[in-house]
Design a protein around this motif. Sequence first.
Motif, PDB file in Angstrom:
ATOM      1  N   ARG A 215      20.803  10.098  18.122  1.00  0.00           N
ATOM      2  CA  ARG A 215      19.781  10.265  18.865  1.00  0.00           C
ATOM      3  C   ARG A 215      19.361  10.923  20.220  1.00  0.00           C
ATOM      4  N   ASN A 216      20.434  10.563  20.803  1.00  0.00           N
ATOM      5  CA  ASN A 216      20.358  11.355  22.292  1.00  0.00           C
ATOM      6  C   ASN A 216      20.075  13.289  21.823  1.00  0.00           C
ATOM      7  N   VAL A 217      20.565  13.785  21.186  1.00  0.00           N
ATOM      8  CA  VAL A 217      19.487  15.334  21.039  1.00  0.00           C
ATOM      9  C   VAL A 217      18.223  15.376  20.543  1.00  0.00           C
ATOM     10  N   ILE A 218      17.955  14.248  19.063  1.00  0.00           N
ATOM     11  CA  ILE A 218      17.055  14.626  18.303  1.00  0.00           C
ATOM     12  C   ILE A 218      15.474  13.888  19.473  1.00  0.00           C
ATOM     13  N   GLU A 219      15.938  13.032  20.642  1.00  0.00           N
ATOM     14  CA  GLU A 219      14.789  12.962  21.415  1.00  0.00           C
ATOM     15  C   GLU A 219      14.805  14.074  22.447  1.00  0.00           C
ATOM     16  N   GLY A 221      14.097  16.730  21.201  1.00  0.00           N
ATOM     17  CA  GLY A 221      13.773  17.631  20.289  1.00  0.00           C
ATOM     18  C   GLY A 221      14.624  18.278  19.598  1.00  0.00           C
ATOM     19  N   SER A 222      15.978  18.092  19.642  1.00  0.00           N
ATOM     20  CA  SER A 222      16.825  18.934  18.321  1.00  0.00           C
ATOM     21  C   SER A 222      16.067  18.554  16.702  1.00  0.00           C
ATOM     22  N   ASP A 223      16.043  19.574  15.710  1.00  0.00           N
ATOM     23  CA  ASP A 223      16.141  19.127  14.596  1.00  0.00           C
ATOM     24  C   ASP A 223      16.847  19.278  13.514  1.00  0.00           C
ATOM     25  N   ILE A 224      18.307  20.211  13.564  1.00  0.00           N
ATOM     26  CA  ILE A 224      19.005  19.526  12.940  1.00  0.00           C
ATOM     27  C   ILE A 224      20.401  19.128  14.126  1.00  0.00           C
ATOM     28  N   ILE A 225      20.730  18.433  13.765  1.00  0.00           N
ATOM     29  CA  ILE A 225      22.294  17.841  13.500  1.00  0.00           C
ATOM     30  C   ILE A 225      23.347  18.593  13.262  1.00  0.00           C
ATOM     31  N   ILE A 226      24.185  19.235  13.864  1.00  0.00           N
ATOM     32  CA  ILE A 226      25.569  20.565  13.440  1.00  0.00           C
ATOM     33  C   ILE A 226      26.631  19.080  13.880  1.00  0.00           C
ATOM     34  N   VAL A 227      28.140  18.148  12.875  1.00  0.00           N
ATOM     35  CA  VAL A 227      29.236  17.497  12.789  1.00  0.00           C
ATOM     36  C   VAL A 227      29.559  18.471  11.840  1.00  0.00           C
ATOM     37  N   GLY A 228      31.167  18.304  13.190  1.00  0.00           N
ATOM     38  CA  GLY A 228      32.369  18.636  12.453  1.00  0.00           C
ATOM     39  C   GLY A 228      33.164  18.232  11.948  1.00  0.00           C
ATOM     40  N   ALA A 252      16.260   8.960  13.557  1.00  0.00           N
ATOM     41  CA  ALA A 252      16.179   9.355  15.190  1.00  0.00           C
ATOM     42  C   ALA A 252      15.125  10.000  14.790  1.00  0.00           C
ATOM     43  N   TYR A 253      14.974  10.775  13.631  1.00  0.00           N
ATOM     44  CA  TYR A 253      13.960  11.522  13.609  1.00  0.00           C
ATOM     45  C   TYR A 253      12.066  11.009  13.113  1.00  0.00           C
ATOM     46  N   LEU A 254      12.574   9.695  11.777  1.00  0.00           N
ATOM     47  CA  LEU A 254      11.749   8.578  11.720  1.00  0.00           C
ATOM     48  C   LEU A 254      10.596   8.153  13.279  1.00  0.00           C
ATOM     49  N   GLU A 255      12.306   7.782  13.761  1.00  0.00           N
ATOM     50  CA  GLU A 255      11.457   6.995  14.727  1.00  0.00           C
ATOM     51  C   GLU A 255      10.392   7.947  15.745  1.00  0.00           C
ATOM     52  N   LYS A 256      11.299   9.467  16.473  1.00  0.00           N
ATOM     53  CA  LYS A 256      10.639   9.872  17.095  1.00  0.00           C
ATOM     54  C   LYS A 256       9.166  10.511  16.399  1.00  0.00           C
ATOM     55  N   LEU A 257       8.837  10.034  15.271  1.00  0.00           N
ATOM     56  CA  LEU A 257       7.612  10.668  14.289  1.00  0.00           C
ATOM     57  C   LEU A 257       6.502   9.883  14.750  1.00  0.00           C
ATOM     58  N   GLU A 258       7.214   8.449  14.688  1.00  0.00           N
ATOM     59  CA  GLU A 258       6.181   7.240  14.801  1.00  0.00           C
ATOM     60  C   GLU A 258       4.877   7.707  16.286  1.00  0.00           C
TER      61      GLU A 258
END
Length: 258
Positions: A215-219, A221-228, A252-258
């Motif tokens: 959520r932090n990063v998508i808010e 403006g990040s488009d893709i989260i990278i998780v290892g 988080a993306y859907l919330e940003k679109l609203e």
Amino acid sequence: TTKLKTYGERATSLPNKTAQELLTLMERKKSNLAVALDVTTKQEFLDIADKVGPYICCLKTHIDILEDFDQDLIDKLKKLQKKHDFIIFEDRKFADIGNTVKHQYSKGIYKIAEWADIVDAHAIPGDGIITGLKEIGLPLNRGLLLLAEMSSKGNLATGAYTEATIEMAKRHKDFVIGFISGKKFNSCEELIIMTPGISLDISNDDLGQQYKTPRNVIENGSDIIIVGRGIYGKGKDAVVEAQRYRNAGWEAYLEKLE
Ligand code: 5BU
């Protein structure tokens, strides 16, 4: 306020074929999750890739950490890519002059250009690194990410360096499809932002990695989260965790679109 474009709607705003494909497949699979598959044996690599495949838009590799790398691994990776539909991103972080990176990209043991849809590069050598990689990559419709920021503590990719990196990307929009960074940059909002250093559970590791939540990063403006390690680390069920991160990223993306 103007409505944000969906991933799918953005596909047409980029000239690069891999970028278009990535954005379209994100929409189709409803996933903005990339898995950083940092394991050191073929068997673990293929096993986890097959498990997380249905939930990811992108598989990020460090091909040079595999102890038993061979052509069979690449053949099997390509089969998994067909089966699950994801983009392959070799996190090679090229950092040399144009002539050298051309060889590193196409030759040697790994022949990265033959199988990686996306690679990344440091901006430190100047435009020549992009021009060199482009000579190999563009005829194959590959894409490049520039490291505009890093997630690790004390890194030097900040301020004027980040700004100069953004300007460099803008000069090569046919090949540069976006950035590694924690946020979107004004003046090039169509470029794809991929963000490593993501965890839902912890805030750092012992070696300087710093984590933020999806959520932090998508808010920002990040488009893709990278998780290892958050997905396949000790005691974790990779399928359960991939689903959890996929859902967190998509919500988080859907919330940003609203
Ligand atoms: P982790 O296990 O989620 O911490 O793995 C993060 C991955 O992202 C790992 O493959 C790193 O090489 C990669 N990475 C990063 O962590 N930070 C950066 O700034 C960049 C790449 Br660029």
